[in-house]
Design an enzyme around this catalytic site. Structure first.
Site, PDB file in Angstrom:
ATOM      1  N   GLU A 261      -5.823  -4.107   1.119  1.00  0.00           N
ATOM      2  CA  GLU A 261      -5.993  -5.090   2.188  1.00  0.00           C
ATOM      3  C   GLU A 261      -7.223  -5.968   1.999  1.00  0.00           C
ATOM      4  O   GLU A 261      -7.413  -6.937   2.716  1.00  0.00           O
ATOM      5  CB  GLU A 261      -6.102  -4.361   3.538  1.00  0.00           C
ATOM      6  CG  GLU A 261      -4.795  -3.777   4.049  1.00  0.00           C
ATOM      7  CD  GLU A 261      -4.537  -2.360   3.557  1.00  0.00           C
ATOM      8  OE1 GLU A 261      -5.093  -1.983   2.493  1.00  0.00           O
ATOM      9  OE2 GLU A 261      -3.776  -1.636   4.207  1.00  0.00           O
TER      10      GLU A 261
ATOM     11  N   THR B 152       0.873  -1.183   0.000  1.00  0.00           N
ATOM     12  CA  THR B 152       0.000   0.000   0.000  1.00  0.00           C
ATOM     13  C   THR B 152       0.904   1.225   0.000  1.00  0.00           C
ATOM     14  O   THR B 152       2.027   1.177   0.505  1.00  0.00           O
ATOM     15  CB  THR B 152      -0.889   0.050   1.250  1.00  0.00           C
ATOM     16  OG1 THR B 152      -0.054   0.164   2.390  1.00  0.00           O
ATOM     17  CG2 THR B 152      -1.747  -1.182   1.380  1.00  0.00           C
TER      18      THR B 152
ATOM     19  N   TRP C  47     -17.781  16.260  12.753  1.00  0.00           N
ATOM     20  CA  TRP C  47     -17.046  15.889  11.551  1.00  0.00           C
ATOM     21  C   TRP C  47     -17.720  16.423  10.282  1.00  0.00           C
ATOM     22  O   TRP C  47     -18.939  16.318  10.133  1.00  0.00           O
ATOM     23  CB  TRP C  47     -16.957  14.363  11.447  1.00  0.00           C
ATOM     24  CG  TRP C  47     -16.029  13.770  12.459  1.00  0.00           C
ATOM     25  CD1 TRP C  47     -15.394  14.438  13.474  1.00  0.00           C
ATOM     26  CD2 TRP C  47     -15.654  12.397  12.566  1.00  0.00           C
ATOM     27  NE1 TRP C  47     -14.638  13.565  14.205  1.00  0.00           N
ATOM     28  CE2 TRP C  47     -14.776  12.300  13.680  1.00  0.00           C
ATOM     29  CE3 TRP C  47     -15.949  11.255  11.843  1.00  0.00           C
ATOM     30  CZ2 TRP C  47     -14.203  11.098  14.073  1.00  0.00           C
ATOM     31  CZ3 TRP C  47     -15.386  10.047  12.241  1.00  0.00           C
ATOM     32  CH2 TRP C  47     -14.512   9.975  13.350  1.00  0.00           C
TER      33      TRP C  47
ATOM     34  N   LYS D 293     -12.531  18.293  11.411  1.00  0.00           N
ATOM     35  CA  LYS D 293     -13.233  18.325  12.701  1.00  0.00           C
ATOM     36  C   LYS D 293     -13.484  19.774  13.114  1.00  0.00           C
ATOM     37  O   LYS D 293     -12.592  20.446  13.621  1.00  0.00           O
ATOM     38  CB  LYS D 293     -12.411  17.597  13.772  1.00  0.00           C
ATOM     39  CG  LYS D 293     -12.261  16.125  13.478  1.00  0.00           C
ATOM     40  CD  LYS D 293     -11.666  15.386  14.664  1.00  0.00           C
ATOM     41  CE  LYS D 293     -11.175  14.018  14.232  1.00  0.00           C
ATOM     42  NZ  LYS D 293      -9.772  14.000  13.795  1.00  0.00           N
TER      43      LYS D 293
HETATM   44  P1  ADP Z   1      -3.542   3.354  -1.483  1.00  0.00           P
HETATM   45  O1  ADP Z   1      -4.098   4.013  -2.694  1.00  0.00           O
HETATM   46  O2  ADP Z   1      -3.602   4.205  -0.246  1.00  0.00           O
HETATM   47  O3  ADP Z   1      -2.345   2.537  -1.681  1.00  0.00           O
HETATM   48  P2  ADP Z   1      -5.626   1.481  -1.730  1.00  0.00           P
HETATM   49  O4  ADP Z   1      -5.533   1.422  -3.175  1.00  0.00           O
HETATM   50  O5  ADP Z   1      -5.698   0.249  -0.959  1.00  0.00           O
HETATM   51  O6  ADP Z   1      -4.497   2.242  -1.062  1.00  0.00           O
HETATM   52  O7  ADP Z   1      -6.813   2.459  -1.417  1.00  0.00           O
HETATM   53  C1  ADP Z   1      -7.811   2.187  -0.514  1.00  0.00           C
HETATM   54  C2  ADP Z   1      -8.502   3.431  -0.091  1.00  0.00           C
HETATM   55  O8  ADP Z   1      -9.073   4.115  -1.196  1.00  0.00           O
HETATM   56  C3  ADP Z   1      -9.674   3.148   0.798  1.00  0.00           C
HETATM   57  O9  ADP Z   1      -9.279   2.919   2.120  1.00  0.00           O
HETATM   58  C4  ADP Z   1     -10.497   4.424   0.644  1.00  0.00           C
HETATM   59  O10 ADP Z   1     -10.011   5.454   1.461  1.00  0.00           O
HETATM   60  C5  ADP Z   1     -10.253   4.792  -0.783  1.00  0.00           C
HETATM   61  N1  ADP Z   1     -11.384   4.367  -1.611  1.00  0.00           N
HETATM   62  C6  ADP Z   1     -11.495   3.258  -2.345  1.00  0.00           C
HETATM   63  N2  ADP Z   1     -12.678   3.217  -2.974  1.00  0.00           N
HETATM   64  C7  ADP Z   1     -13.347   4.340  -2.631  1.00  0.00           C
HETATM   65  C8  ADP Z   1     -14.637   4.888  -2.941  1.00  0.00           C
HETATM   66  N3  ADP Z   1     -15.481   4.286  -3.764  1.00  0.00           N
HETATM   67  N4  ADP Z   1     -14.982   6.069  -2.377  1.00  0.00           N
HETATM   68  C9  ADP Z   1     -14.139   6.710  -1.548  1.00  0.00           C
HETATM   69  N5  ADP Z   1     -12.904   6.244  -1.229  1.00  0.00           N
HETATM   70  C10 ADP Z   1     -12.523   5.081  -1.755  1.00  0.00           C
END
Ligand code: ADP
Length: 549
Positions: free
Chosen positions: A330, A185, A445, A440
């Site tokens: 994850e 990640t 929120w 916040k």
């Molecule tokens: P990163 O981009 O941080 O490496 P990921 O690809 O695993 O990690 O991204 C996951 C994160 O992307 C989620 O925890 C969430 O915050 C965001 N995310 C994924 N899908 C959506 C969605 N449909 N709407 C809003 N946020 C999203």
């Protein structure tokens, strides 16, 4: 009493065996780095995967070894997905957009033994090579004719490796818990963390994703993942397409090229596409400017970050239904998907669209809940926000080589996603923020995503992000940061007034600032961290913070 059913293991390689048996003539079409479109069938892919499995064995690969890839969505990457899983080795898909020091970190942390890379990444890899002690060889994804001159130690040509191998391989009956993939990640704070996929998790995820109210892959479909195969298995589409017999269209290095994407959709008959909102904004802009249509496509799975309603509308205008989805590295990654419930059909159109805009409902395999600061579960009333937790057979149990050191899991095995969400009485979850991005104000929120969605529906706003800025009276207040479309003037006051009646008054951003370029993470999301750094010395305009009065 034990049931009397076979205990066949759930293995990724069996997906390709199944496709070879049942859909041997269904095609995989790839845009290539060399130029031009490559096409072959699942049966061809199967035979070449056998050759690659033999080649991995000849290289000395042993169960559990990590095989790094720096590659686009293409047929050779597809072969690597299956040959690694079949031989009990682990494909470590690496995001080429990471900074050099992050690339070095993840390759060393994963202890990759080989790196399979596109010709276009050879130059970058030459600079990294001296810092990669575990890499024994670099395999360049090309044929002899395209093999570049390179200083990479032990550089090999992919097609040469395959050429000498047999088209048969006897894949062992592995334990389904055997690891098959590794993806880091992006880690906005601290080092990237490795998510280690298992054969079992991937197969179950693939089966679930095919259900009609999930992505609904079928024999009739042509699937184009514009989400990269180097990040979270292209949302499972390279597994689901062969499992359900769909044709697979891989855009190679052309992921951000509207012209190529439109041509692929129309010429290859793409019915399902998958990708993050930024990619689709680029495609829609191209189509609007250059004309033509997206006729064959009937649904677009959008996730990775919130899909702005304005983008959903653009798709609707072209006859494409957006299916919002949420997930993360994850969760392999699918967690929720948005398909309407039958009772919505009689609702006014606006109400139906409001439900479409939510992130999605659960599907079997992923349990979810939202909790408050004391870890008490919150009701599904669509109003109360809470930290989102999930649990299921394709949710990570720990991070690679962290041995429980992360605090992401609670005693009951729930995983804290780091997202904040509401869940309504229909079971539709809506992500309102990431925990660290929530604003916040006076202890309450404010959803930054909702503020951003409104901003991008304002004429001339190309991209928007709302971030928390320190405020003397309220602790934090929302600042709206906007990238304008080229040559457009926007009146800041009018943009702020545009929020009236759309959100509670106290949610309305206090100020707007324009920015030339919005910073993005390696996975194409707005980097709020960098934005907050950019505005670290920000002073609220007169009249918006009592400190200044
Ligand atoms: P990163 O981009 O941080 O490496 P990921 O690809 O695993 O990690 O991204 C996951 C994160 O992307 C989620 O925890 C969430 O915050 C965001 N995310 C994924 N899908 C959506 C969605 N449909 N709407 C809003 N946020 C999203």
């Amino acid at each position: 009493m034990k049931g009397l059913m076979m205990e066949r293991q759930l293995l990724v390689i069996d997906i390709l065996k199944h496709a070879n048996r049942n859909f041997p003539n269904v095609e995989i079409v790839s845009e290539t780095v060399e130029g031009g479109r490559h096409r072959y069938t699942y049966s061809d892919a199967y035979r070449r995967t056998a050759k690659l499995s033999n080649a991995l064995q000849r290289l000395g690969a042993k169960t559990g070894d990590r095989v790094g890839t720096l590659a686009w969505n293409g047929y050779r990457h597809f072969e690597l997905y299956y040959a690694t899983a079949g031989t009990g080795t682990v494909i470590h898909t690496i995001n080429p957009r990471l900074f050099p020091e992050q690339l070095i970190y993840v390759i060393n942390h994963a202890e990759d033994r080989w790196l399979f890379l596109e010709t276009s990444f050879v130059e970058a890899a030459e600079k990294l090579a001296p810092h990669l002690p575990t890499i024994e060889g670099f395999v360049i994804l090309c044929d002899r004719e395209h093999m570049p001159e390179t200083s990479l130690p032990n550089a090999m040509c992919y097609e040469d490796l395959l050429a000498i191998e047999e088209e048969e391989y006897s894949w062992a009956e592995l334990d389904e818990k055997t690891a098959c993939g590794l993806c880091y990640t992006s880690g906005t704070t601290g080092n990237p963390k490795g998510v280690l996929y298992s054969n079992r998790g991937v197969v179950l995820h693939t089966m679930a994703s095919g259900a009609p109210d999930a992505i609904h892959y079928s024999l009739q479909d042509v699937v184009m993942p514009v989400v990269p195969m180097f990040h979270v298995n292209a949302w499972g589409s390279p597994h689901a397409s062969p499992m359900f017999g769909a044709k697979l269209v891989l855009p190679g290095p052309k992921m951000l090229d509207g012209k190529t994407l439109q041509a692929l959709i129309n010429e290859e008959g793409v019915t399902i596409s998958l990708g993050v909102p930024t990619i689709w904004t680029a495609l829609m802009n191209y189509v609007k400017e250059n004309g033509g249509d997206l006729k064959p496509m009937n649904r677009s799975i959008i996730g990775g970050s919130a899909c702005p309603p304005a983008l959903m509308k653009s798709f609707r205008d072209y006859g494409v239904r957006v299916r919002h989805a949420w997930g993360m590295s994850e969760t392999t990654p699918l967690g929720v998907l948005n398909t309407p419930k039958p009772e919505f059909a009689s609702w006014p159109l606006e109400e139906q669209q409001r439900m479409d805009e939510k992130t999605g409902h659960g599907f079997f395999g992923i349990e979810m809940k939202i909790v408050d600061g004391d870890d008490t579960e919150l009701p599904w009333d669509g109003v109360q926000f809470g930290a989102l937790k999930v649990r299921g057979p394709w949710v990570c149990n720990d991070y690679f080589k962290l041995d429980g050191a992360s605090d992401a899991h609670d005693a009951d095995g729930w995983f804290s996603t780091g997202d904040v969400a509401t869940i309504d009485e229909y079971g539709f979850m809506q992500i309102t923020d990431r925990t660290k991005d929530v604003i916040k104000s006076g202890g309450e929120w404010i959803s930054s995503i909702e503020l951003e969605n409104i901003a991008v529906s304002y004429p001339g706003v190309a991209e928007a992000a709302s971030i928390a800025m320190e405020h003397t009276k309220w602790g934090e207040r929302p600042l709206l940061v906007v990238r304008k479309s080229e040559g457009v003037a926007i009146d800041k006051r009018a943009l702020i007034d545009f929020y009236q009646g759309k959100v509670a008054n106290w949610w309305i951003p206090d100020a707007v600032e324009f920015i030339e370029e919005v910073p993005h993470t390696a996975t194409g999301k707005v980097s709020k961290l960098k934005l907050r750094e950019h505005f670290s010395n920000y002073e609220w305009p007169a009249g918006t913070d009592p400190k200044r009065e």
